[in-house]
Design a protein around this motif. Structure first.
Motif: not given
Length: 262
Positions: A91-113, A147-151
């Motif tokens: 059920k943990f994807d019912e709330q929209k809290r995670v999105i990820t994408a690769v930008v110029d070789g960097i994997r961005l992981v954007n979270v709202y915990i 190369k991951i930026c978790l923010c």
């Protein structure tokens, strides 16, 4: 490259503030949390006109995350399930809290915990379980990415120096309880390092101030918005800072941006 994270507490309410901020900061990537709008109603156009590609994952009135980028957004996915599978995600994807994408070789992981409400509550247990799934999610990404930026908004102050009153870190306070901090420490043990602490050791630097207690005017803040970087990115980081200026505006978000530069 400059990457910013900002809990805007409603993108439609603060669209003009975000546009103004992007005009003077000119970041390459902006990761937003608590956008509070369904995808089809997200105000994309003014940001696209500024040259940003926009990826969103939202819901009505609550939660929501987005990525703006001046570079192409590649390999975009929303939620945990595309990475760890529905059996683990549940059920943990019912709330929209995670999105990820690769930008110029960097994997961005954007979270709202999740905030967790209060220690021991059902929402607190939800937060701890959510953090466990995030850990598994990151482990999967690390198998292919260096190369991951978790923010994002973590709703956790990792140490007592991240709170205006360090004693709150010793009283089982929400956002500073041992279980929450242990969950963040486990994520860091995967190789993620705190970009802000690479450049600033002392306390007294905050990214969130409670509306209810006139906390900003009294500087009673918490540092709960973070950039955690894998070793390769951490070595390339040349600065990381908190921009307090947006919090001084009329009717601001209760959070302010945090920027890392490579």
């Amino acid at each position: 490259m400059k990457i910013a994270t900002w809990n805007v507490n409603s993108i439609r309410t603060r669209k003009e503030q975000v546009l103004d901020w992007l005009n003077y900061q000119d970041v390459d990537v902006l990761c937003l949390q608590e956008t509070k709008v369904i995808d089809q109603d997200f105000p994309r156009t003014p940001f696209e006109e500024m040259g940003y590609a926009v990826a969103v994952s939202g819901q009505k009135a609550y939660n929501g995350v987005a990525i703006f980028s001046k570079h192409p957004l590649e390999a975009v996915s929303c939620g945990f399930s595309p990475i760890v599978g529905e059996a683990i995600t549940g059920k943990f994807d019912e709330q929209k809290r995670v999105i990820t994408a690769v930008v110029d070789g960097i994997r961005l992981v954007n979270v709202y915990i999740p905030n967790g409400s209060s220690v021991g509550s059902d929402k607190y247990q939800y937060k701890l379980h959510w953090l466990e799934i995030l850990n598994q999610y990151l482990q999967q990404l690390l198998q292919a990415e260096t190369k991951i930026c978790l923010c994002g908004d973590f709703n956790v102050a990792p140490e007592n120096r991240d709170i205006y009153d360090p004693k709150k870190g010793d009283t089982n306070h929400i956002m500073a309880s041992p279980e929450e901090r242990s969950a963040i420490a486990l994520i860091q043990s995967l190789g993620f390092q705190d970009a802000f602490r690479k450049f600033t050791e002392e306390g007294g630097h905050y990214s969130w101030w409670d509306y209810r207690t006139r906390a900003f005017s009294r500087d009673r803040g918490w540092r709960i918005d973070h950039h955690f970087l894998t070793p390769e990115l951490y070595q390339k980081a040349v600065n990381c800072w908190i921009d307090r200026a947006p919090r001084k505006q009329e009717k601001p978000s209760d959070h302010t941006p945090v920027i890392v530069e490579f």
